[in-house]
Design a protein around this motif. Structure first.
Motif, PDB file in Angstrom:
ATOM      1  N   GLU A   1       0.838  -1.201   0.000  1.00 58.21           N
ATOM      2  CA  GLU A   1       0.000   0.000   0.000  1.00 58.21           C
ATOM      3  C   GLU A   1       0.872   1.248   0.000  1.00 58.21           C
ATOM      4  O   GLU A   1       1.777   1.386   0.825  1.00 58.21           O
ATOM      5  N   GLN A   2       0.598   2.154  -0.957  1.00 54.88           N
ATOM      6  CA  GLN A   2       1.337   3.408  -1.012  1.00 54.88           C
ATOM      7  C   GLN A   2       0.746   4.365   0.031  1.00 54.88           C
ATOM      8  O   GLN A   2      -0.277   5.006  -0.199  1.00 54.88           O
ATOM      9  N   THR A   3       1.381   4.466   1.181  1.00 56.59           N
ATOM     10  CA  THR A   3       0.824   5.211   2.324  1.00 56.59           C
ATOM     11  C   THR A   3       1.312   6.645   2.400  1.00 56.59           C
ATOM     12  O   THR A   3       0.765   7.440   3.170  1.00 56.59           O
ATOM     13  N   VAL A   4       2.349   6.992   1.636  1.00 60.17           N
ATOM     14  CA  VAL A   4       2.873   8.365   1.696  1.00 60.17           C
ATOM     15  C   VAL A   4       2.928   8.949   0.293  1.00 60.17           C
ATOM     16  O   VAL A   4       3.059   8.220  -0.696  1.00 60.17           O
ATOM     17  N   THR A   5       2.802  10.248   0.215  1.00 55.63           N
ATOM     18  CA  THR A   5       2.887  10.927  -1.085  1.00 55.63           C
ATOM     19  C   THR A   5       4.262  11.528  -1.333  1.00 55.63           C
ATOM     20  O   THR A   5       4.654  11.740  -2.489  1.00 55.63           O
ATOM     21  N   GLU A   6       4.999  11.816  -0.273  1.00 54.95           N
ATOM     22  CA  GLU A   6       6.346  12.365  -0.404  1.00 54.95           C
ATOM     23  C   GLU A   6       7.368  11.261  -0.154  1.00 54.95           C
ATOM     24  O   GLU A   6       7.280  10.536   0.846  1.00 54.95           O
ATOM     25  N   THR A   7       8.316  11.128  -1.085  1.00 59.33           N
ATOM     26  CA  THR A   7       9.328  10.068  -0.955  1.00 59.33           C
ATOM     27  C   THR A   7      10.724  10.650  -1.170  1.00 59.33           C
ATOM     28  O   THR A   7      11.420  10.304  -2.144  1.00 59.33           O
ATOM     29  N   PRO A   8      11.177  11.544  -0.287  1.00 59.21           N
ATOM     30  CA  PRO A   8      12.473  12.212  -0.490  1.00 59.21           C
ATOM     31  C   PRO A   8      13.652  11.246  -0.493  1.00 59.21           C
ATOM     32  O   PRO A   8      14.625  11.476  -1.212  1.00 59.21           O
ATOM     33  N   ILE A   9      13.587  10.201   0.318  1.00 58.55           N
ATOM     34  CA  ILE A   9      14.704   9.249   0.364  1.00 58.55           C
ATOM     35  C   ILE A   9      14.827   8.532  -0.971  1.00 58.55           C
ATOM     36  O   ILE A   9      15.909   8.421  -1.556  1.00 58.55           O
ATOM     37  N   ARG A  10      13.707   8.056  -1.486  1.00 56.62           N
ATOM     38  CA  ARG A  10      13.714   7.359  -2.783  1.00 56.62           C
ATOM     39  C   ARG A  10      14.118   8.315  -3.904  1.00 56.62           C
ATOM     40  O   ARG A  10      14.888   7.962  -4.801  1.00 56.62           O
ATOM     41  N   ASP A  11      13.593   9.539  -3.851  1.00 55.85           N
ATOM     42  CA  ASP A  11      13.893  10.536  -4.879  1.00 55.85           C
ATOM     43  C   ASP A  11      15.385  10.830  -4.943  1.00 55.85           C
ATOM     44  O   ASP A  11      15.963  10.966  -6.027  1.00 55.85           O
ATOM     45  N   ALA A  12      16.020  10.922  -3.782  1.00 54.87           N
ATOM     46  CA  ALA A  12      17.455  11.221  -3.736  1.00 54.87           C
ATOM     47  C   ALA A  12      18.265  10.083  -4.345  1.00 54.87           C
ATOM     48  O   ALA A  12      19.244  10.307  -5.074  1.00 54.87           O
ATOM     49  N   GLU A  13      17.843   8.848  -4.048  1.00 56.63           N
ATOM     50  CA  GLU A  13      18.562   7.692  -4.584  1.00 56.63           C
ATOM     51  C   GLU A  13      18.377   7.601  -6.097  1.00 56.63           C
ATOM     52  O   GLU A  13      19.319   7.301  -6.842  1.00 56.63           O
ATOM     53  N   ALA A  14      17.168   7.886  -6.565  1.00 55.67           N
ATOM     54  CA  ALA A  14      16.907   7.857  -8.006  1.00 55.67           C
ATOM     55  C   ALA A  14      17.713   8.925  -8.735  1.00 55.67           C
ATOM     56  O   ALA A  14      18.196   8.713  -9.854  1.00 55.67           O
ATOM     57  N   LYS A  15      17.861  10.076  -8.089  1.00 57.05           N
ATOM     58  CA  LYS A  15      18.608  11.180  -8.696  1.00 57.05           C
ATOM     59  C   LYS A  15      20.061  10.801  -8.925  1.00 57.05           C
ATOM     60  O   LYS A  15      20.690  11.222  -9.906  1.00 57.05           O
ATOM     61  N   LYS A  16      20.622   9.996  -8.009  1.00 58.61           N
ATOM     62  CA  LYS A  16      22.012   9.562  -8.164  1.00 58.61           C
ATOM     63  C   LYS A  16      22.216   8.816  -9.481  1.00 58.61           C
ATOM     64  O   LYS A  16      23.259   8.928 -10.124  1.00 58.61           O
ATOM     65  N   GLN A  17      21.213   8.044  -9.866  1.00 58.50           N
ATOM     66  CA  GLN A  17      21.336   7.238 -11.081  1.00 58.50           C
ATOM     67  C   GLN A  17      21.443   8.112 -12.328  1.00 58.50           C
ATOM     68  O   GLN A  17      22.296   7.895 -13.181  1.00 58.50           O
ATOM     69  N   ILE A  18      20.574   9.112 -12.429  1.00 54.83           N
ATOM     70  CA  ILE A  18      20.559   9.923 -13.650  1.00 54.83           C
ATOM     71  C   ILE A  18      21.682  10.955 -13.671  1.00 54.83           C
ATOM     72  O   ILE A  18      21.953  11.546 -14.715  1.00 54.83           O
ATOM     73  N   GLU A  19      22.325  11.163 -12.536  1.00 58.81           N
ATOM     74  CA  GLU A  19      23.453  12.098 -12.493  1.00 58.81           C
ATOM     75  C   GLU A  19      24.797  11.384 -12.660  1.00 58.81           C
ATOM     76  O   GLU A  19      25.837  12.039 -12.710  1.00 58.81           O
ATOM     77  N   SER A  20      24.767  10.075 -12.736  1.00 54.23           N
ATOM     78  CA  SER A  20      26.019   9.326 -12.888  1.00 54.23           C
ATOM     79  C   SER A  20      26.568   9.491 -14.307  1.00 54.23           C
ATOM     80  O   SER A  20      25.818   9.684 -15.263  1.00 54.23           O
ATOM     81  N   ASP A  21      27.875   9.401 -14.449  1.00 54.12           N
ATOM     82  CA  ASP A  21      28.504   9.534 -15.769  1.00 54.12           C
ATOM     83  C   ASP A  21      28.065   8.406 -16.695  1.00 54.12           C
ATOM     84  O   ASP A  21      27.871   8.628 -17.901  1.00 54.12           O
ATOM     85  N   ASP A  22      27.913   7.202 -16.148  1.00 55.94           N
ATOM     86  CA  ASP A  22      27.501   6.070 -16.986  1.00 55.94           C
ATOM     87  C   ASP A  22      26.135   6.330 -17.610  1.00 55.94           C
ATOM     88  O   ASP A  22      25.926   6.047 -18.801  1.00 55.94           O
ATOM     89  N   PHE A  23      25.210   6.871 -16.834  1.00 55.83           N
ATOM     90  CA  PHE A  23      23.881   7.151 -17.371  1.00 55.83           C
ATOM     91  C   PHE A  23      23.950   8.257 -18.423  1.00 55.83           C
ATOM     92  O   PHE A  23      23.405   8.122 -19.524  1.00 55.83           O
ATOM     93  N   LYS A  24      24.642   9.342 -18.102  1.00 63.24           N
ATOM     94  CA  LYS A  24      24.718  10.474 -19.026  1.00 63.24           C
ATOM     95  C   LYS A  24      25.428  10.104 -20.328  1.00 63.24           C
ATOM     96  O   LYS A  24      25.085  10.626 -21.391  1.00 63.24           O
ATOM     97  N   ASN A  25      26.411   9.212 -20.239  1.00 63.44           N
ATOM     98  CA  ASN A  25      27.184   8.834 -21.428  1.00 63.44           C
ATOM     99  C   ASN A  25      26.558   7.694 -22.218  1.00 63.44           C
ATOM    100  O   ASN A  25      27.150   7.190 -23.170  1.00 63.44           O
ATOM    101  N   GLY A  26      25.367   7.268 -21.802  1.00 63.26           N
ATOM    102  CA  GLY A  26      24.654   6.249 -22.572  1.00 63.26           C
ATOM    103  C   GLY A  26      25.126   4.836 -22.354  1.00 63.26           C
ATOM    104  O   GLY A  26      24.861   3.956 -23.188  1.00 63.26           O
ATOM    105  N   PHE A  27      25.805   4.555 -21.236  1.00 61.90           N
ATOM    106  CA  PHE A  27      26.292   3.202 -20.958  1.00 61.90           C
ATOM    107  C   PHE A  27      25.127   2.214 -20.848  1.00 61.90           C
ATOM    108  O   PHE A  27      25.246   1.063 -21.250  1.00 61.90           O
ATOM    109  N   TYR A  28      23.985   2.668 -20.325  1.00 63.58           N
ATOM    110  CA  TYR A  28      22.826   1.806 -20.151  1.00 63.58           C
ATOM    111  C   TYR A  28      21.818   1.947 -21.291  1.00 63.58           C
ATOM    112  O   TYR A  28      20.784   1.303 -21.286  1.00 63.58           O
ATOM    113  N   GLY A  29      22.144   2.805 -22.250  1.00 66.70           N
ATOM    114  CA  GLY A  29      21.233   3.082 -23.341  1.00 66.70           C
ATOM    115  C   GLY A  29      21.002   4.574 -23.465  1.00 66.70           C
ATOM    116  O   GLY A  29      21.488   5.370 -22.658  1.00 66.70           O
ATOM    117  N   GLU A  30      20.292   4.963 -24.490  1.00 66.12           N
ATOM    118  CA  GLU A  30      20.008   6.382 -24.719  1.00 66.12           C
ATOM    119  C   GLU A  30      19.214   6.943 -23.536  1.00 66.12           C
ATOM    120  O   GLU A  30      18.140   6.425 -23.202  1.00 66.12           O
TER     121      GLU A  30
END
Length: 401
Positions: A49-78
């Motif tokens: 059950e999704q009990t909360v609308t704000e997920t700052p901890i998850r958001d911060a972890e997700a942000k790390k992925q898209i800010e990584s050089d591997d992601f930006k350079n297309g290592f995982y795909g476009e």
């Protein structure tokens, strides 16, 4: 016969079987691939059950992925919004689900006897990035999984929606047993040459067979034997030759006056084995930046010593995988001999020059020789052969006689 299976495997086992009799299992990993669309006919048996609308901890972890050089350079795909969510689910919800399974079942090995775990990705056609947990016979441990994961949802560490629990008709161990059954059925069909690979698409229940020797009637026999499953056959190159059929082809004109780097050089022939070495260096980008690297492979090849000679340039069609040693090791099913370079006024041909060069270098070193270039000096009636041996460059002059 077992019931039809859907897909599922964090550690899907693929069996490769070559003419040399080698078997190899793929490394275990969370797969990025998926052919099944979200919202299939799986029976959902529990939900977080999704009990909360704000997920700052998850958001911060997700942000790390898209800010990584591997992601930006297309290592995982476009880079895209779909890839961003796929990556977030893989590194956040999938990891949480994996940890929960290990906590509740004691180990992933124990869970493999009970069910399956897999990912679906938007970048591979799914409507929603998701982690799917399939359980063959749900019991109290399903409730335990919910009790482990729900607090993480409540704390904003993970999202509830990407994690799905469904009733599976099988466990991962069932898939391994199925592959063993197919392997045992295939082995007698292999007549010494040829290779095959077996994998089970655990989402669709399909058996995937790659091969280069199965005839139509043999495929029909396998489909009959495993009638409760769909089998996909994929032929790899040409079928191996039947006994008595030629496997080596020769050019209509044995010589050419035009130098060429086409094909690979036959540098050693011994019984039913040959060593071939590239005529041009391998692209450094595919060898970790290693410059001046020449690929080399030992091939098993029936009647190699009768049909081939040192110094020939050839094109080899291999059967199955090539082991990544150096030189590599594999099995050849067809060889095309290319025309030899022989200038108009030369007495020797390309292969004869290479054979002489090999004999000369054997007196200097036991190291393997690589041909870098061959040139004929018509005025001096001399062949100049640039070689690489023991990591050193050298030039050999051979009289044209």
């Amino acid at each position: 016969m077992k019931k039809r299976m859907g897909f599922a495997l964090i550690a899907s086992v693929s069996i490769l079987f070559a003419a040399c009799g080698a078997t190899e299992n793929d490394e275990e990993q969370l797969p990025l691939q998926s052919n099944t669309k979200f919202g299939s006919d799986r029976e959902i048996i529990a939900e977080l059950e999704q009990t909360v609308t704000e997920t700052p901890i998850r958001d911060a972890e997700a942000k790390k992925q898209i800010e990584s050089d591997d992601f930006k350079n297309g290592f995982y795909g476009e880079p895209s919004a779909e890839l961003e969510e796929d990556m977030a689910v893989q590194t956040i919800e999938a990891l949480a689900a994996s940890d929960a399974i290990e906590t509740v079942y004691g180990s992933h090995g124990a869970f493999r006897k009970e069910g399956v775990l897999f990912l679906e990705n938007q970048t591979e056609g799914a409507k929603q990035s998701g982690v799917w947990i399939g359980i063959k016979e749900p019991d109290d441990r399903l409730d335990e999984l919910l009790k482990v994961l729900q607090p993480k949802v409540d704390a904003g560490e993970i999202l509830a929606k990407p994690i799905y629990f469904y009733r599976s008709d099988y466990a991962e161990m069932d898939l391994e047993l199925l592959q063993e059954e197919v392997l045992n059925a295939l082995k007698p069909m292999q007549s010494g040459r040829g290779s095959f690979g077996i994998s089970t698409d655990t989402k669709t229940g399909n058996i995937e067979i790659t091969h280069d020797f199965l005839k139509e009637e043999q495929q029909a026999e396998l489909r009959k034997q495993f009638a409760d499953y769909t089998i996909h056959f994929e032929q790899q190159g040409r079928l191996v030759a039947e006994p008595g059929e030629p496997t080596t082809t020769y050019p209509d004109l044995p010589f050419t006056e035009t130098p060429s780097k086409e094909g690979t050089y036959v540098m050693q022939v011994d019984g039913e084995k040959m060593l071939v070495v590239d005529t041009i260096p391998t692209d450094p980008s595919s060898t970790g930046g290693q410059e001046d690297f020449y690929g080399a492979v030992f091939f098993t090849y029936p009647n190699a010593v009768e049909e081939l000679k040192i110094g020939q340039r050839v094109k080899v069609e291999n059967s199955g995988m090539i082991l990544t040693s150096y030189p590599g090791q594999g099995s050849a099913k067809y060889v095309e001999v290319l025309p030899e370079y022989k200038p108009k006024n030369a007495k020797l041909s390309e292969s004869e020059v290479i054979e002489k060069a090999i004999e000369i270098t054997k007196k200097k070193s036991d190291g393997r020789m690589i041909i870098r270039s061959i040139a004929f000096d018509e005025e001096k009636a001399v062949w100049k052969v640039e070689i690489k041996q023991d990591g050193q460059d050298d030039e050999i002059e051979i009289k044209d006689e």
